[in-house]
Design a protein around this motif. Sequence first.
Motif, PDB file in Angstrom:
ATOM      1  N   ARG A  74       0.832  -1.203   0.000  1.00 56.99           N
ATOM      2  CA  ARG A  74       0.000   0.000   0.000  1.00 56.99           C
ATOM      3  C   ARG A  74       0.872   1.261   0.000  1.00 56.99           C
ATOM      4  NH1 ARG A  74      -5.404  -0.101   0.690  1.00 56.99           N
ATOM      5  NH2 ARG A  74      -6.370  -2.054   1.407  1.00 56.99           N
ATOM      6  N   ILE A  75       0.410   2.271  -0.725  1.00 56.10           N
ATOM      7  CA  ILE A  75       0.981   3.605  -0.595  1.00 56.10           C
ATOM      8  C   ILE A  75       0.193   4.287   0.515  1.00 56.10           C
ATOM      9  CG2 ILE A  75       1.331   5.834  -1.730  1.00 56.10           C
ATOM     10  CD1 ILE A  75       1.761   4.356  -4.336  1.00 56.10           C
ATOM     11  N   ALA A  76       0.832   4.472   1.639  1.00 52.47           N
ATOM     12  CA  ALA A  76       0.130   4.805   2.882  1.00 52.47           C
ATOM     13  C   ALA A  76      -0.660   6.098   2.805  1.00 52.47           C
ATOM     14  CB  ALA A  76       1.142   4.873   4.034  1.00 52.47           C
ATOM     15  N   ALA A  77      -0.186   7.067   2.040  1.00 49.41           N
ATOM     16  CA  ALA A  77      -0.832   8.383   2.024  1.00 49.41           C
ATOM     17  C   ALA A  77      -2.135   8.405   1.231  1.00 49.41           C
ATOM     18  CB  ALA A  77       0.128   9.425   1.463  1.00 49.41           C
ATOM     19  N   LEU A  78      -2.427   7.328   0.493  1.00 45.05           N
ATOM     20  CA  LEU A  78      -3.629   7.284  -0.345  1.00 45.05           C
ATOM     21  C   LEU A  78      -4.430   6.034  -0.013  1.00 45.05           C
ATOM     22  CD1 LEU A  78      -2.022   8.222  -3.783  1.00 45.05           C
ATOM     23  CD2 LEU A  78      -3.486   9.706  -2.398  1.00 45.05           C
TER      24      LEU A  78
END
Length: 230
Positions: A7-11
Amino acid sequence: MLTDWQRIAALSGVWEIRRTHGVLPLRAIAVELPDKRVCVYSPVPHAGEVAMDQLRAMGKPILLAPNAYHTLGLAEHAKAFDEAPLVASDRAFRRIKNKTKLSVEDLRLLEANLPPHMSLLQPPDLRSGEVWLSIREAHRCAWIVCDAFVNFSRLPATAIGLGLKLLRMGPGIAIGATFKLLLQDRRAYREWLLAKIAEERPTMLIPCHGQVVDDDELPTTLERIVKNRL
């Protein structure tokens, strides 16, 4: 190097997987869509069975070839997901079809599946037919781009690193000299890009090559780079 989707944590609902081609780092991005669909932006080669199983669990893929030259992972993903449509821009369509022998469909198929906070950006005057994906969440805008920007934090102390430096591909966010060769009308592209930065104010850049940038000052940085390099 990551071995599977992360996962791309900010999105929310956005994943990445990284591989290499020679020494060049590659990134693919998976974006969850409504109705259990998922857009795979620039499928990477040698993803592996674990990654394919993860992708299968996310939903039914729509494969997006982001320009005419990012074709290495398309056949592998088309074989793993034989009902997954492959979409590309009109300018990229012919080369992708000739290179891969796969059926290629219009971008409108993907656009019809995008939720309201996502959109496709099609830069003008690019021979490669590059397409970007814009994602807006709360007060954030993220751009997923292919070759338009790269972001290598450092360049290797090798002949290849020297070549990248001579092509002005870093270190840091850069517009490479090879990309500029793809511009049919540099002024038109420059004006479009500056207007789009001013309109969308992206604070996150997710390139296919290099590190992800998450920075409130990114619009100012991009404007400076565009004015200096284009």
